[in-house]
Every structure is written in structure tokens, then in C-alpha cells.
Scaffold this motif. Structure first.
Motif: not given
Length: 343
Positions: A112-116, A92-96, A124-125
Motif C-alpha cells: 500500500r505504501f508502494l502504491a502511493k 540503495k533502493g529508489e524507494t526507501v 507516504v506516512s
């Protein structure tokens, strides 16, 4: 007891699991500490891919103590890609964020993923800069596969194979995964105009259980790569692929037969007496070329049917979790660029 999960959390962490009972508790604790530190609402979606070691029971124990953890039990062992698709469908999240459950992926890398993602990237891979794995059976095949993927896809990632990636929800909505296509989500997302970044991640040794990967998996990946190459370039226009090949063969056949006819009337050489193999080759090229043209036309008809229908799920649930949403809608927005962040 933590507060109940938000109706629409900001972050969903999807973890496909197969026989990971020994690592689930530690994984949850590390994820909880890391996600609480981000000061965002979150959920953890644990997908049990038909485990036989009691992993689902452990997931339920964790979920009973924290409602932000949601176990998703699959009916059998469908594989990593269908398990990820199940997690994406129910997240359900806006970022998965997708990651493995064997603790080789460090939950501490999530900020660090969320920052990108916050910088405006859609995908973000992770890049396993240092891998504590055998060179011949794991790292060498991976390097070969990544090189082929970069060349054929045109996406300059250094590590396609890792599951550890972050996505905007709207990018995932339009993707339908099967086979081993979870590796190629950045390629599929790029086709939708997504902006892509890559960051180095930590990759630790497997602390429990046995790896389900080996050198034999590379063969499957290469077949999926060929499929992806065709689908991303010619799915909507198969006649361009088969038609070009068909016209080439038909043209070669016509050229051969024309030359033989000229020899017959100019030099007096009989077609079957002096040039029988070449004559038969020309006929074969004409027949095969015509078949490819027909195949291209049939492909256009199949594409029309494909785009007018909707594909079903690639997994089967034992039960549908309460409040889950299985509907996958169209992409709402995407940034038409591809960018790579420095390591």
C-alpha cells in the motif's frame, strides 16, 4: 539460496533495531514473503543500534542465507534517529521504507505504501488508526504531540510519531537527521517541495522485549519541535527573528526613556527621584534589544559558515559494509505540492 541482490534495487526496507533478537527471524520471513509478492527487486537494511542481546549475530545469520539482507552494525547505542540515518545512507533502493523491528508494524502494509509512491507522492506516512497501547503513557502524549506538530509545522498529518513511512530516494538525499528528527522528516521534506500522503496502517502489540518509549520521551519531542519550528522558518534568516525581537525591545526602551524625559522637562519630575525603576527598565530594554540585534548579525555569519561547510555523520560504524555508499547528494527532483490521501 536467493539470487544475489541487484546493484540498484527498486525497494529498500530500513529497520533500526535495538535488542530485537527475538523478532528478527519472524520479521525477515514476513518481509521476504511480502516483498517477493511485489515483483520488485529489493533489499533489507538491518541497522543494529548497539544491541546487547545478540541481535547483530542474528542479522548475520539471516544475511548469510539471503544476500538481499544487509546488516549495518553501529559502534554503540546512538538512538533511533542516527540509526535511521545510517540505514538511509546505506540504502540503495529508489524507494526507501522505514519501519520498526518489533513487529508492531505489519510488513504486509508495504504494497500500500508502494502504491502511493507509484501515484507520484514523495513521502507516504503511516497513521496508526488503532493503537493497542496504554492510554495515559502512550496514546495521550502522542495525541498532544501530534496536535502541536500539526499546528507548528503546518503539515496536516495525524501521526508524526510512527517510523513506518516510505520515501523517494531523492527526497532523503538532502536531509540530515539528528536528535529525534526522524519524526519530522515529512516537515523537512515539505520544505524541499515534496508531495506527502498519509495512509492508515495496522499497529499490533509488541510480541517480545520491552518498549524503549514512555511519557518522558514526550518532553524530548517537544524540545525537538521547538528546534524544528525555528530551523524551518529562520535557519537561513536568523536576523529576521532576533532582529525583530531586538527592534521591538529597543523601541520599547526608547519610548520609555522619551516619556521620562518629557516628564522631567514638562512636569519637573526627576528621573531617578520619582521614576527610577521605570528608568532602569528602559535602559535594560535598550541593552537587551541591542544584544538581540547583535545576536542576529552573528547568526547570519554562522549561517554563512554552515552553508559553506558540510555536516558529518551522526553515527560511527564498527565497519563499512562492502559496496556501501555513504555520500549524500543533492535532491534531483521534487513535486512542489502537499496532498493528503483519504484514509
Amino acid at each position: 539460496m536467493p539470487n544475489a541482490i541487484a546493484a540498484r534495487p527498486e525497494v529498500s526496507v530500513v529497520v533500526p533495531c535495538y535488542n530485537e533478537v527475538e523478532t528478527l527471524r519472524t520479521l525477515y520471513v514476513r518481509l521476504q514473503v511480502t516483498l517477493d509478492g511485489t515483483e520488485r527487486t529489493w533489499e533489507i537494511v538491518l541497522v543494529d543500534d548497539g544491541s546487547e542481546d545478540g541481535s547483530y549475530s542474528r542479522m548475520r545469520e539471516i544475511a548469510m542465507s539471503d544476500p538481499r539482507v544487509r546488516p549495518i552494525p553501529l559502534r554503540g547505542n546512538f538512538g533511533q534517529t542516527p540509526a535511521l540515518q545510517a540505514g538511509f545512507d546505506h540504502a540503495k533502493g529508489e524507494t526507501v521504507i522505514a519501519m520498526d523491528g518489533d513487529l508492531q508494524h505489519a510488513p504486509e502494509d508495504i504494497p500500500r505504501f508502494l502504491a502511493k509512491i507509484d501515484e507520484g507522492f514523495d513521502v507516504v506516512s503511516g497513521w496508526r488508526e488503532r493503537r493497542p497501547e496504554p492510554w495515559f503513557s502512550r496514546r495521550f502524549p502522542s495525541k498532544c504531540a501530534n496536535l502541536a506538530m500539526r499546528y507548528l509545522s503546518g503539515v496536516p498529518l495525524r501521526d508524526f510519531g510512527t517510523t513506518y513511512k516510505a520515501y523517494r530516494r531523492d527526497v532523503l538525499k538532502e536531509l540530515h537527521l539528528y536528535g529525534e528528527f526522524h519524526r519530522f522528516i515529512p516537515v523537512l521534506a515539505r520544505e524541499k517541495g515534496a508531495a506527502i500522503a498519509e495512509i492508515p496502517i495496522r499497529c499490533g502489540p509488541r510480541v517480545a522485549g520491552n518498549s524503549n518509549y514512555g511519557i518522558g520521551r514526550t518532553i524530548t519531542v517537544f524540545f525537538d519541535l521547538i528546534r524544528l519550528f525555528f530551523l524551518t522558518r529562520y535557519l537561513s534568516r536568523p536576523l529576521q527573528f532576533f532582529g525583530t525581537l531586538g527592534f521591538t525591545l529597543v523601541g520599547a526602551g526608547i519610548a520609555i526613556e522619551t516619556w521620562l524625559v518629557c516628564l522631567k522637562y514638562v512636569a519637573g519630575l526627576g528621573l531617578l527621584e520619582h521614576r527610577a525603576p521605570l528608568f532602569l527598565l528602559g535602559v535594560l530594554l535598550l541593552v537587551v534589544g541591542t544584544q538581540f540585534l547583535t545576536l542576529g548579525l552573528l547568526g547570519e555569519m554562522v549561517v554563512r559558515i554552515y552553508h559553506s561547510s558540510r555536516a558529518g555523520a551522526v553515527y560511527s560504524l564498527r565497519r563499512v559494509p562492502a559496496g556501501a555508499t555513504k555520500t549524500v547528494g543533492p535532491v534531483e527532483s521534487a513535486t512542489p505540492s502537499l496532498q493528503m490521501s483519504p484514509p
